[in-house]
Scaffold this active site. Sequence first.
Site, PDB file in Angstrom:
ATOM      1  N   HIS A   1      64.374 -62.329-110.253  1.00 21.77           N
ATOM      2  CA  HIS A   1      65.545 -63.114-109.879  1.00 21.77           C
ATOM      3  C   HIS A   1      65.667 -64.417-110.668  1.00 21.77           C
ATOM      4  O   HIS A   1      66.671 -65.107-110.561  1.00 21.77           O
ATOM      5  CB  HIS A   1      65.533 -63.371-108.359  1.00 21.77           C
ATOM      6  CG  HIS A   1      65.986 -62.164-107.588  1.00 21.77           C
ATOM      7  ND1 HIS A   1      66.796 -62.228-106.485  1.00 21.77           N
ATOM      8  CD2 HIS A   1      65.763 -60.847-107.783  1.00 21.77           C
ATOM      9  CE1 HIS A   1      67.028 -61.003-106.036  1.00 21.77           C
ATOM     10  NE2 HIS A   1      66.406 -60.160-106.795  1.00 21.77           N
TER      11      HIS A   1
ATOM     12  N   SER B   1      68.661 -59.096-113.622  1.00 19.64           N
ATOM     13  CA  SER B   1      68.377 -57.725-114.031  1.00 19.64           C
ATOM     14  C   SER B   1      68.869 -57.479-115.448  1.00 19.64           C
ATOM     15  O   SER B   1      69.887 -58.024-115.867  1.00 19.64           O
ATOM     16  CB  SER B   1      69.063 -56.754-113.079  1.00 19.64           C
ATOM     17  OG  SER B   1      68.508 -56.848-111.797  1.00 19.64           O
TER      18      SER B   1
ATOM     19  N   GLU C   1      44.909 -35.837-108.574  1.00 20.21           N
ATOM     20  CA  GLU C   1      46.289 -35.656-108.155  1.00 20.21           C
ATOM     21  C   GLU C   1      47.194 -35.715-109.386  1.00 20.21           C
ATOM     22  O   GLU C   1      46.849 -36.326-110.398  1.00 20.21           O
ATOM     23  CB  GLU C   1      46.668 -36.772-107.173  1.00 20.21           C
ATOM     24  CG  GLU C   1      45.958 -36.635-105.833  1.00 20.21           C
ATOM     25  CD  GLU C   1      46.603 -35.593-104.929  1.00 20.21           C
ATOM     26  OE1 GLU C   1      46.307 -34.394-105.104  1.00 20.21           O
ATOM     27  OE2 GLU C   1      47.402 -35.953-104.064  1.00 20.21           O
TER      28      GLU C   1
ATOM     29  N   LYS D   1      75.105 -49.061-103.395  1.00 18.08           N
ATOM     30  CA  LYS D   1      74.712 -48.099-104.432  1.00 18.08           C
ATOM     31  C   LYS D   1      73.230 -47.739-104.283  1.00 18.08           C
ATOM     32  O   LYS D   1      72.855 -46.564-104.298  1.00 18.08           O
ATOM     33  CB  LYS D   1      74.987 -48.705-105.804  1.00 18.08           C
ATOM     34  CG  LYS D   1      74.817 -47.717-106.942  1.00 18.08           C
ATOM     35  CD  LYS D   1      75.236 -48.347-108.258  1.00 18.08           C
ATOM     36  CE  LYS D   1      75.113 -47.332-109.381  1.00 18.08           C
ATOM     37  NZ  LYS D   1      75.627 -47.851-110.642  1.00 18.08           N
ATOM     38  N   ASP D   2      72.377 -48.771-104.113  1.00 14.13           N
ATOM     39  CA  ASP D   2      70.948 -48.520-103.900  1.00 14.13           C
ATOM     40  C   ASP D   2      70.732 -47.730-102.616  1.00 14.13           C
ATOM     41  O   ASP D   2      69.890 -46.827-102.565  1.00 14.13           O
ATOM     42  CB  ASP D   2      70.174 -49.845-103.800  1.00 14.13           C
ATOM     43  CG  ASP D   2      69.897 -50.447-105.177  1.00 14.13           C
ATOM     44  OD1 ASP D   2      70.314 -49.837-106.180  1.00 14.13           O
ATOM     45  OD2 ASP D   2      69.268 -51.524-105.237  1.00 14.13           O
TER      46      ASP D   2
END
Lengths: 188, 415
Positions: free
Chosen positions: B216, B220, B288, B244-245
Amino acid sequence: MAQTTHPPGTGGHAASGDGSNRRDFLYLATGAVGVVGAASAAWPFISSMNPAADTLALASIDVDLAPVAEGQAITVTWRGKPVFVRHRNAKEIEQAKTVNLGDLRDPVADEARVKKPEWLIVVGICTHLGCVPLGQKVTDPRGDFEGWFCPCHGSHYDTAGRIRKGPAPANLVVPTYAFTSDTKIRLG
Amino acid sequence: MAQAQASKFKNPLVNWIDSRLPIFTMLDHEYNHYPMPRNVNYLWAFGAIAGIMLVIMIATGLFLAMQYSSHTSLAFDSVERIMRDVNYGWLLRYVHANGASMFFIAVYIHMFRGLYYGSYKAPREILWILGVIIFLVMMGTAFMGYVLPWGQMSFWGATVITNLFSAFPIVGDPIVTLLWGGFSVDNPTLNRFFALHFLLPFVLLGLVILHTAALHVCGSNNPLGIDAKGPQDTVPFNPYVTLKDGFAVVMFLIVFAFFVFFMPNYLGHPDNYIPANPLVTPAHIVPEWYFLPFYAILRAIPDKLGGVIAMFGSIALLMALPWLDTSKVRSCKFRPIYRQFFWILAIDGLVLGYAGAMPAEGAWLLIARVGTFYYFFHFLVLLPVLGKLERPLPLPNSISEAVLKGAHAKSMEKA
């Protein structure tokens, strides 16, 4: 305001004369004591992670070799690890003794790895990443050198437990042991 | 002089709190008005998805911990009890076990998005490095969590991974003994792994807060890789990005739910339903899936110490990425040559992952070696050199110009 909280001769005047040296020394000394203090405080925490007294107390066991016939092998648990006890036959002893030491990755003579030639005693943990190699049963794959074969990453050990092929860097470890009688050993 | 800060919220209680502890001002600033570049695509949702996964893992993990016993004689049975007897225990455990995989999927997509759009470049270096540290802590947490059910893969995975440290000369063996608290992986090891597995997710949470704080500061990145120059290039975080997220999170959770309810053991290994046996090594130890590329690198090097250094180095390398990439252009969109090598790297990662699952012999060993070579070649040679040689495509003047195409953007800027 700020100046009255400092003793006279320091604070605003620290940059000049003897005061600056004395102040620098005090900073360094305080810092050094702080580091020593932090390290001493950390010590018991780190040390507590090492093996505890009861874990160490389980460090030795007795093994009776009498029931193990020639050509057979047994696995015993010592310190949570498998230990391979193999009663070698004449051919296996011969194979182990006749190897040219120059061909070995971790050159040790067979005589230095056994107390009695017919009894080979090694920790059954591959020195690569700690798997248990196969070869204790006659039906197991024993690798190209008729000792043990580690299926994890393909290390081959010979009849003296020495690394011959594959990624492992060292021979199978010979644990500390002693013959307490002709047919008994004490591990650890 | 002590003085409450001036707050402007309508609700008097909110105002009273905010003027003493301005958390509402902070949230309003960071999650309501926070300007997001208007052109971010759905790949930008994976940070939020990864954050949600962390919360799901902490929540399910907390309730599983209430039923689990971290003693070698009880651990395996306590997990089976969770599966059979505890109310919804099967759900909690399957969500937690598959959640680990989903968390890694989200983080890998998030990382490759950063790689493609050059999100690691100035001024986001610390943001990127924090991300690599988060990835490392995640790997440690996942590894220790996998040990807790105390099945065969748990035990032998723990043995192989802790033994990696024995590769270091002199200090190696004392370090391994210290990690084990004994002479082999045993009860002290299981206990401390449980304690650390409980602690590390909260460390992760702290790191994620730092990661977000660093984000921040500079804002972004976006698919064009150019800076937002003003309000015409951005949209407020709420409602545009929250919605949207949110939609992306729901889509992701559908995939997650499919695994949990229809193939909960697909990503696991059947050998882990056999209780741990220190005397028998499974014929084929595999980690894994999310560790497989690194496992392939470990096994590709025919020397124990070399393999360990290459494996840790392959991750440590990512921390130096902002300085290894010498190109000033962020987005691959404007780097025609590097873009192709990016996709080769992505395929290389998949090939290494596949080779890591196969026995390390014959053709697979060769493939793993070629893949390992390319991985290091890409970061250590290609990136520094390409930045100097490549001629990037012309960058657009602004985000709004590129997105809104010419005249319309001009009118927006005037408005």
